[in-house]
Design an enzyme around this catalytic site. Structure first.
Site, PDB file in Angstrom:
ATOM      1  N   GLU A  83       0.820  -1.201   0.000  1.00  0.00           N
ATOM      2  CA  GLU A  83       0.000   0.000   0.000  1.00  0.00           C
ATOM      3  C   GLU A  83       0.863   1.263   0.000  1.00  0.00           C
ATOM      4  O   GLU A  83       0.568   2.239  -0.698  1.00  0.00           O
ATOM      5  CB  GLU A  83      -0.917   0.005   1.229  1.00  0.00           C
ATOM      6  N   PRO A 108      11.647 -15.429  -1.396  1.00  0.00           N
ATOM      7  CA  PRO A 108      10.521 -15.590  -0.464  1.00  0.00           C
ATOM      8  C   PRO A 108       9.879 -14.246  -0.151  1.00  0.00           C
ATOM      9  O   PRO A 108      10.567 -13.216  -0.044  1.00  0.00           O
ATOM     10  CB  PRO A 108      11.188 -16.187   0.791  1.00  0.00           C
ATOM     11  N   ARG A 109       8.567 -14.244  -0.031  1.00  0.00           N
ATOM     12  CA  ARG A 109       7.847 -13.012   0.300  1.00  0.00           C
ATOM     13  C   ARG A 109       8.362 -12.413   1.608  1.00  0.00           C
ATOM     14  O   ARG A 109       8.472 -11.197   1.748  1.00  0.00           O
ATOM     15  CB  ARG A 109       6.343 -13.315   0.399  1.00  0.00           C
ATOM     16  N   GLU A 127      15.088  -6.096  -3.059  1.00  0.00           N
ATOM     17  CA  GLU A 127      15.884  -6.400  -4.241  1.00  0.00           C
ATOM     18  C   GLU A 127      15.071  -7.023  -5.379  1.00  0.00           C
ATOM     19  O   GLU A 127      15.655  -7.523  -6.337  1.00  0.00           O
ATOM     20  CB  GLU A 127      17.051  -7.319  -3.881  1.00  0.00           C
ATOM     21  N   ASN A 169       1.705  -8.761  -6.833  1.00  0.00           N
ATOM     22  CA  ASN A 169       1.512  -7.806  -7.926  1.00  0.00           C
ATOM     23  C   ASN A 169       2.269  -8.209  -9.194  1.00  0.00           C
ATOM     24  O   ASN A 169       3.501  -8.093  -9.251  1.00  0.00           O
ATOM     25  CB  ASN A 169       1.966  -6.420  -7.474  1.00  0.00           C
ATOM     26  N   GLU A 188       4.577  -5.357 -11.538  1.00  0.00           N
ATOM     27  CA  GLU A 188       5.974  -4.961 -11.331  1.00  0.00           C
ATOM     28  C   GLU A 188       6.936  -5.685 -12.276  1.00  0.00           C
ATOM     29  O   GLU A 188       7.773  -5.027 -12.907  1.00  0.00           O
ATOM     30  CB  GLU A 188       6.357  -5.180  -9.868  1.00  0.00           C
TER      31      GLU A 188
END
Length: 421
Positions: A61, A264-265, A305, A329, A332
């Site tokens: 956000e 990894p998120r 990164e 998303n 990107e």
């Protein structure tokens, strides 16, 4: 009635909230050096002049609001950005313009909210997505400050839940002078729940500049990788790393030099992911340990990164879309010219996904086997890969016009601020 009960409870439960925040701090979810900001104590002086307060819950956000921040600063306005997570605060320290201010949003207790507002005295408030805090929004409105919802988001599931408390959500949404939904469906759901002047002018996440990267580091990685075939699994969640590892095991039989990069998120899971992959018999290298891409899988468990790896990898699979619901998303990597793949569980992007599929900017894979097929097809056919990358780039550039429309909608309030001495 619910509103009143909430206000009373949030006032009386102050000691409980303090205990809760201290427990979060012990788990690393609060910043001990800035802990008082969560109780409305300002970390710095208010700058002179007209101040616009933007609030975003967390990382995604806050990133989507950065184009707005730049536009507001260009109008000689002061900008305060608040977020609620340690991760987003670290990211804002890197990405927020030096002339803008970041603070943690106060917890929604009346006394703490008053303390925050008494100090910062915003002239305009832009609130994002669905992080609705009743006491904050009510006090902003009571002070006569214009309040606008940007990037408003109400899922079908949230709509069903809020309909059980229609009076409560209608009161909250009634504080907003304007509600800008991310999608037409979001705008319609906001209207159904009691929002005023609900519109969709596009998604600001599609106006964000390409993610940044260190050019020297990109050049270094390109030298290390050389001509090896390469693909990236971005923002993976628990369960998806094992899927990606099995996909790699299938693909490496056909492309022996293959390098699979996994981001990894949540970077703190890097060692956990490495151990999980090694238990599967995979060769695995960890970026946070200073290791470089070699054979097998490269786990890039570092913060901020993704822009680097989206530029490095010609093929990107977006996580949180196979074993977890929601999606990450896909705009990107498309913005940086990658061929984009994602699973069927992309409910966070109900409009973006059909648009990408229709334009050829993305491809949906239904399961692990389909992911093997899709990546193999792109690796084996350079012409197909080039077409898909070009389509993604063209689509993303065509979708990036929301910022101008949002700024135009905000113009009556901004012009009112400009008219002040």
């Amino acid at each position: 009635m619910i509103h009143g009960l909430y206000r009373i409870a949030s006032h009386l439960l102050g000691p409980v909230l303090s205990v809760y925040l201290n427990r979060r701090m012990a788990r690393g979810k609060e910043d001990p050096l800035r802990f008082s900001e969560r109780m409305g104590v300002a970390g710095m002086a208010r700058p002179p002049g007209r101040l616009v307060w933007l609030h975003a819950a967390s990382v995604g956000e806050s990133l989507s609001l950065l184009p707005l921040v730049d536009c507001l600063l260009a109008r000689d306005l002061r900008v305060l950005m608040t977020t609620g997570t340690v991760t987003s605060a670290k990211l804002m320290a890197e990405r927020l313009p030096a002339s803008a201010i970041h603070q943690f949003v106060p917890v929604d207790r009346p006394a703490w909210v008053r303390r925050f507002l008494d100090h910062w005295r915003p002239d305009l408030v832009l609130w994002s997505e669905s992080d609705f805090w009743p006491n904050i929004l009510a006090q902003v409105k009571t002070r006569g400050v214009p309040l606008i919802l940007v990037q408003g988001r109400i899922s079908a599931k949230s709509l069903a839940g809020w309909q059980k408390a229609r009076g409560f959500i209608a009161t909250i949404l009634g504080h907003f002078d304007l509600c800008l939904g991310q999608t037409p469906d979001d705008a319609e759901r906001l209207r159904q729940l009691g929002g005023r002047d609900c519109r969709c002018l596009g998604n600001l996440k599609q106006s964000v500049p390409p993610l940044p990267c260190e050019t020297a580091e990109l050049d270094s990685l390109r030298c290390v990788v050389g001509e090896r075939p390469l693909w990236l699994a971005a923002s993976t969640h628990a369960g998806e790393e094992r899927i990606v590892a099995r996909v790699h095991a299938h693909l490496v039989q056909r492309f022996p030099a293959l390098l699979t990069v996994m981001v990894p998120r949540h970077p703190h899971r890097g060692v956990e992911v490495q151990n999980e992959l090694k238990a599967m018999g995979m060769t695995c290298h960890l970026r946070s340990a200073g290791e470089v891409p070699a054979d097998g899988i490269y786990v890039a468990d570092t913060m901020g990164e993704l822009g680097l790896f989206y530029r490095l990898a010609p093929i990107v699979f977006m996580g949180k879309s196979l074993s977890v619901e929601g999606g990450q998303n896909p705009f990107e990597p498309a913005r940086l010219g990658a061929a984009v793949l994602f699973g069927p569980r992309m409910s966070n992007f109900p409009d973006m996904v059909p648009s990408m599929l229709e334009s050829g900017a993305g491809e949906m894979v239904v399961d692990e086997g389909d992911l093997v097929r899709a990546v193999a097809a792109l690796l084996a056919d350079p012409a197909l890969l080039a077409r898909r990358r070009a389509a993604a780039q063209a689509w993303s550039e065509a979708e990036a016009g929301a910022l101008d429309a949002v700024m135009q909608a905000l113009s009556p309030w901004l012009e009112s601020l400009d008219a002040r001495p």
